[in-house]
Motif scaffolding. Structure first.
Motif: not given
Length: 294
Positions: A281, A5-6, A2
């Motif tokens: 994140i 990707k962010r 994640e």
């Protein structure tokens, strides 16, 4: 993952924003604009913009304001790289997988391109397109000036240049890197707090996180310089060793430096506990710093 990707999504958005904010290369000043675009639109990680936007998400801050602030911060960071690579500084030939600006356009143009990127950053922040409240804009400008000036990034670079004339110990290296590298990382989360109207407790947690993260990032950078693959990293490596410069690796050793990064990363995560699951994140970003290969 994640986080990865962010990170890629934010990097792409910031690159598009910079492409729109930096004028196209035309007119008698075309070489200057080409040099600015060469530096700013190159394939960078955009870590500082990432922290502006991802930290701002904790407070549901306005996305356009975060993006423009992130772009302004990246202009300052990029200007610092352009000047840092100059022959009078580190004299590097490679940056972000391409020739440095002074190699591609000449030294004088590189100096001017750095100057122009710096001034563009403050123009972006001063615009009412960034935020409707002039007090917020002024605070963002004031704090960026502090982070990038004599008591921040530029001051840290000055200490770095005194290598041959002053003793170099762990305290001096730590102070230098908190200014040279850590100040802009700290600004990235502070700016998000300003935009998002963070509480005092939240701002303190962010400040502690950024301070530990910034130092961990620099030690990881020193480890990359000593052990990394230049083709992967995209910039000249072993430069500190070639120049006889002390850094965290030369003082602590490779194993000691790795242990220091792990300690700082653990402390950074503790600060994020204030935000609970909303910071997941950001927590992943700390692991990225631990495992950096570029």
């Amino acid at each position: 993952m994640e986080f990865e990707k962010r990170l890629t999504e934010i990097a792409d958005r910031v690159t598009v924003a910079l492409d729109q904010l930096i004028p196209p290369a035309q007119g008698p000043e075309a070489d200057l604009l080409r040099a600015m675009r060469h530096a700013a639109l190159a394939n960078g990680k955009r870590m500082r913009p990432f922290y502006v936007i991802e930290t701002g998400a904790l407070f549901e801050a306005d996305d356009k304001t975060l993006l423009r602030t992130a772009a302004a911060l990246e202009c300052v960071h990029t200007y610092s790289l352009v000047h840092d690579d100059l022959p009078c500084m580190d004299d590097d030939d490679l940056r972000r997988g391409q020739p440095t600006v002074h190699k591609a356009f000449g030294e004088a143009t590189a100096v001017l391109a750095g100057d122009a990127l710096l001034t563009l950053a403050f123009k972006i922040l001063a615009s009412d397109e960034t935020h409707p409240d002039p007090n917020v804009r002024l605070r963002l400008i004031e704090r960026l000036a502090d982070a990038s000036g004599a008591r921040g990034m530029v001051g840290g670079q000055m200490i770095d240049m005194l290598e041959d004339d002053s003793p170099r110990d762990l305290n001096t290296i730590t102070r230098m890197q908190r200014m040279k590298t850590g100040a802009l990382i700290s600004y990235s989360v502070e700016a998000a707090g300003i935009i998002g109207g963070a509480s005092e407790n939240a701002r303190q947690a962010l400040a502690g996180f950024a301070q530990d993260l910034g130092l961990a990032y620099q030690i990881a950078d020193d480890l990359l310089d000593a052990t990394g693959d230049q083709a992967v990293v995209g910039k000249t490596l072993r430069s500190d060793a070639a120049a006889g410069k002390a850094n965290f690796v030369t003082i602590l050793g490779i194993n000691g430096a790795r242990e220091r990064v792990r300690l700082l990363a653990a402390q950074a995560k503790q600060h994020l506990a204030f935000f609970h699951e909303r910071a997941h994140i950001l927590l992943q970003s700390v692991d990225y710093v631990l495992d950096r290969t570029r």
